[in-house]
Design an enzyme around this catalytic site. Structure first.
Site, PDB file in Angstrom:
ATOM      1  N   CYS A 155       0.844  -1.195   0.000  1.00  0.00           N
ATOM      2  CA  CYS A 155       0.000   0.000   0.000  1.00  0.00           C
ATOM      3  C   CYS A 155       0.876   1.241   0.000  1.00  0.00           C
ATOM      4  O   CYS A 155       1.743   1.390   0.857  1.00  0.00           O
ATOM      5  CB  CYS A 155      -0.889  -0.006   1.229  1.00  0.00           C
ATOM      6  SG  CYS A 155      -1.872   1.481   1.395  1.00  0.00           S
ATOM      7  N   CYS A 173      -0.526   6.205   6.924  1.00  0.00           N
ATOM      8  CA  CYS A 173      -1.762   5.746   7.561  1.00  0.00           C
ATOM      9  C   CYS A 173      -1.448   5.148   8.931  1.00  0.00           C
ATOM     10  O   CYS A 173      -0.451   4.474   9.113  1.00  0.00           O
ATOM     11  CB  CYS A 173      -2.406   4.719   6.650  1.00  0.00           C
ATOM     12  SG  CYS A 173      -3.784   3.855   7.378  1.00  0.00           S
ATOM     13  N   CYS A 232      -7.951  -0.415   0.643  1.00  0.00           N
ATOM     14  CA  CYS A 232      -7.086  -0.771   1.771  1.00  0.00           C
ATOM     15  C   CYS A 232      -6.736  -2.249   1.655  1.00  0.00           C
ATOM     16  O   CYS A 232      -7.626  -3.094   1.552  1.00  0.00           O
ATOM     17  CB  CYS A 232      -7.804  -0.491   3.077  1.00  0.00           C
ATOM     18  SG  CYS A 232      -6.966  -1.219   4.493  1.00  0.00           S
ATOM     19  N   GLN A 288     -14.335 -10.576  16.655  1.00  0.00           N
ATOM     20  CA  GLN A 288     -12.918 -10.586  16.262  1.00  0.00           C
ATOM     21  C   GLN A 288     -12.780 -10.169  14.798  1.00  0.00           C
ATOM     22  O   GLN A 288     -13.580 -10.591  13.966  1.00  0.00           O
ATOM     23  CB  GLN A 288     -12.337 -11.989  16.448  1.00  0.00           C
ATOM     24  CG  GLN A 288     -12.333 -12.460  17.892  1.00  0.00           C
ATOM     25  CD  GLN A 288     -11.145 -11.945  18.690  1.00  0.00           C
ATOM     26  OE1 GLN A 288     -10.277 -11.274  18.160  1.00  0.00           O
ATOM     27  NE2 GLN A 288     -11.135 -12.248  19.978  1.00  0.00           N
ATOM     28  N   TYR A 326     -14.620 -12.569  30.442  1.00  0.00           N
ATOM     29  CA  TYR A 326     -14.455 -11.564  29.370  1.00  0.00           C
ATOM     30  C   TYR A 326     -14.948 -12.183  28.056  1.00  0.00           C
ATOM     31  O   TYR A 326     -14.239 -12.213  27.066  1.00  0.00           O
ATOM     32  CB  TYR A 326     -12.994 -11.127  29.213  1.00  0.00           C
ATOM     33  CG  TYR A 326     -12.284 -10.764  30.489  1.00  0.00           C
ATOM     34  CD1 TYR A 326     -12.251  -9.439  30.921  1.00  0.00           C
ATOM     35  CD2 TYR A 326     -11.642 -11.731  31.249  1.00  0.00           C
ATOM     36  CE1 TYR A 326     -11.593  -9.099  32.094  1.00  0.00           C
ATOM     37  CE2 TYR A 326     -10.986 -11.394  32.422  1.00  0.00           C
ATOM     38  CZ  TYR A 326     -10.953 -10.080  32.845  1.00  0.00           C
ATOM     39  OH  TYR A 326     -10.295  -9.747  33.995  1.00  0.00           O
ATOM     40  N   GLU A 354     -19.280 -11.173  31.153  1.00  0.00           N
ATOM     41  CA  GLU A 354     -18.886 -10.048  30.298  1.00  0.00           C
ATOM     42  C   GLU A 354     -19.506  -8.769  30.850  1.00  0.00           C
ATOM     43  O   GLU A 354     -20.648  -8.774  31.304  1.00  0.00           O
ATOM     44  CB  GLU A 354     -19.353 -10.345  28.861  1.00  0.00           C
ATOM     45  CG  GLU A 354     -19.522  -9.172  27.940  1.00  0.00           C
ATOM     46  CD  GLU A 354     -18.222  -8.458  27.613  1.00  0.00           C
ATOM     47  OE1 GLU A 354     -17.202  -9.123  27.347  1.00  0.00           O
ATOM     48  OE2 GLU A 354     -18.225  -7.209  27.639  1.00  0.00           O
ATOM     49  N   ASP A 384      -9.956 -13.857  28.711  1.00  0.00           N
ATOM     50  CA  ASP A 384      -9.580 -13.141  27.482  1.00  0.00           C
ATOM     51  C   ASP A 384      -9.750 -11.645  27.739  1.00  0.00           C
ATOM     52  O   ASP A 384     -10.608 -10.999  27.156  1.00  0.00           O
ATOM     53  CB  ASP A 384     -10.475 -13.621  26.324  1.00  0.00           C
ATOM     54  CG  ASP A 384     -10.094 -12.992  24.991  1.00  0.00           C
ATOM     55  OD1 ASP A 384      -9.088 -12.253  24.931  1.00  0.00           O
ATOM     56  OD2 ASP A 384     -10.805 -13.247  23.997  1.00  0.00           O
ATOM     57  N   CYS A 425      -4.115 -10.079  24.514  1.00  0.00           N
ATOM     58  CA  CYS A 425      -3.730  -9.184  23.418  1.00  0.00           C
ATOM     59  C   CYS A 425      -2.593  -8.269  23.864  1.00  0.00           C
ATOM     60  O   CYS A 425      -2.228  -7.344  23.149  1.00  0.00           O
ATOM     61  CB  CYS A 425      -4.931  -8.388  22.919  1.00  0.00           C
ATOM     62  SG  CYS A 425      -5.776  -7.510  24.222  1.00  0.00           S
TER      63      CYS A 425
END
Ligand code: SAH
Length: 455
Positions: free
Chosen positions: A73, A79, A162, A285, A314, A335, A384, A411
């Site tokens: 790209c 970006c 994109c 996700q 979570y 959650e 999570d 994450c």
């Protein structure tokens, strides 16, 4: 030796920072250099200094990194989305694997006792995202611009295509752009909190090919909506066209109210055999190919045989919970977002899953409370959490509940390492670590860890 503003120095870039910038040292002093790549030898100009580190501007690449590739790209450098597209993909994976390993070692204090599985990358690390949120604005000439924010700013880079988004977005954006221009639709101005169209949200079901387009407006009404619907419906598999109302002066993209203009209020997609209804507000996700691998790893690590009680903390819209419910006796999901739990319950229903129950609330409140009041039990606990990781009070309850296995989906490797240390100081051990590349060309990495009770 002191380093001062405006000094021009030559350094070698040795690492990648959290925003994809290059990190190098000059006589022990750390410098962050945007657009410099690990392996580059560069000439830089110091822009800002702090006590132990500073920021410098790239003046010249003296020796180019052997890992530098031409980004597919042409906007990649500007970006805010792809911060390391110019780094060879194999090297991206190596960087992410090392990032997890380093956190486990430095923050978690784990050393030779952990053998990481090799990171699972993508075969084709492009066009993987199923969700896009394009800000809309006007440039100085008054033309509509739709695209992405430049790194660290709110100036919109006009984008027609994109490379990490679903390919059909190109068609959608063209139609949206033509519509906005042809009917002179008012565009939102952030500073003044005036004007109509703020963002365009798209979602694509990778298995079903169903498409959702949602206009985020500073009003309830979109003028000329019939013409828009007609145009968008020329795209095969168009399933849901809606308006989301957000009248607040805020960086938060979506408001709470959704009005369906045409079709269904949701699209449907599958991960493995489980089907999910996804509305504009649902968390889902973004990389379906890697998510399947991630969830399969969770399932393997959970090692279910049909008689286990599992808590999925979570749980979002219950994606992992429902995946596990296929193999467990009973799954409980927790959650904090009520809307997500509504989705989780509905998703259980449409899949005829009856052994999954969901609770709304903070994991660190619900689990200790249920443990104290109802003496709940778990064979396996899955967590999570968002980037900040788990609260200590939650980890404490997990230790008291003493499950055979904890499967930690993370994450953020730093908070992961911190939380693993807590568990491993209290009778658990890390048995398996698997990093998965969910966000190719960004610096983010997802990790699944199997933590087992010792003995
Ligand atoms: N497991 C899900 C969602 C993971 S994202 C999936 O794979 O799709 C992390 C989720 O944690 C988000 O849905 C967020 O709303 C939720 N969350 C954040 N803080 C929480 C807390 N303290 N207790 C429970 N859930 C929380």
């Amino acid at each position: 030796m002191t380093i001062n503003k405006n000094d021009e120095l030559v350094i070698e870039i040795e690492d990648i920072g959290s925003d994809g910038e290059g990190i190098g040292k000059y006589q022990g002093y750390t410098l962050f250099v945007k657009n410099a790549l690990v392996g580059d030898k560069v000439k830089v100009k110091v822009m800002k200094t702090k006590k132990s580190y500073g920021y410098a501007r790239l003046l010249e690449i003296i020796v180019e990194s052997p890992y530098r590739v031409k980004a597919r790209c042409e906007l990649a450098g500007k970006c805010g989305g792809c911060s390391i597209q110019h780094l060879d993909y194999e090297k991206q994976l190596e960087y992410k694997q090392n990032k997890v390993k380093n956190c486990l070692e430095r923050i978690g204090g784990f050393h030779n006792e952990i053998n990481m599985e090799p990171i699972i990358g993508m075969e084709e690390p492009y066009n993987y995202r199923n969700k896009a949120q394009f800000p809309v604005g006007r440039n100085k000439e008054g033309k509509v611009v739709i695209g992405f924010y430049a790194g660290g700013t709110h100036s919109i880079i006009d984008t027609t295509n994109c490379y990490i988004q679903a390919e059909v977005n190109e068609q959608i954006m063209k139609k949206v752009r033509d519509f906005l221009e042809e009917y002179h639709i008012s565009i939102y101005n952030e500073e003044e909190n005036k004007g109509l169209v703020r963002h365009i949200l798209t979602r694509v079901g990778f298995t079903t090919e169903e498409i959702m387009v949602c206009f985020i407006l500073n009003s309830n009404e979109l003028p000329h909506k019939e013409e828009l619907i007609q145009s968008l419906c020329e795209i095969p598999h168009m399933t849901s066209i809606s308006v989301n109302v957000n009248k607040e002066k805020t960086n938060v993209i979506l408001g709470e109210k959704v009005i369906t203009l045409w079709g269904l209020p949701y699209i449907t997609d599958y991960i493995g055999d489980i089907k999910y209804q996804i509305s504009p507000l649902s968390f889902y996700q973004v990389n379906p190919v890697q998510t399947k691998i991630l969830y399969e790893t969770v399932l393997t690590y959970a090692d279910l045989h049909g008689d286990e009680v599992v808590w999925d903390l979570y749980c979002g819209i219950g994606t992992i919970s429902l995946f596990l419910a296929q193999k467990a006796k009973q799954v409980y999901g927790v959650e904090i977002v009520p809307q997500a739990i509504q989705d989780a319950r509905k998703n259980a229903e449409i899949n005829h899953i009856r052994n999954a129950e969901f609770f709304v609330g903070a994991a660190e409140e619900i689990l200790p409370k249920k443990y104290l009041e109802n003496a709940i039990y778990a064979d396996v606990i899955v967590v999570d959490p968002p980037r900040k990781g788990c609260e200590e009070s939650l980890l404490e309850t997990i230790i008291q509940m003493s499950p055979k296995r904890v499967v930690y989906v993370s994450c953020d490797p730093a908070t992961l390492a911190r939380d693993l240390r807590y568990l491993c100081d209290r009778g658990y051990q890390v048995s398996k670590v698997q990093a998965v590349d969910q966000f190719s060309h960004s610096v983010h990495v997802e990790t699944v860890v199997l933590v087992s009770k010792k003995g």
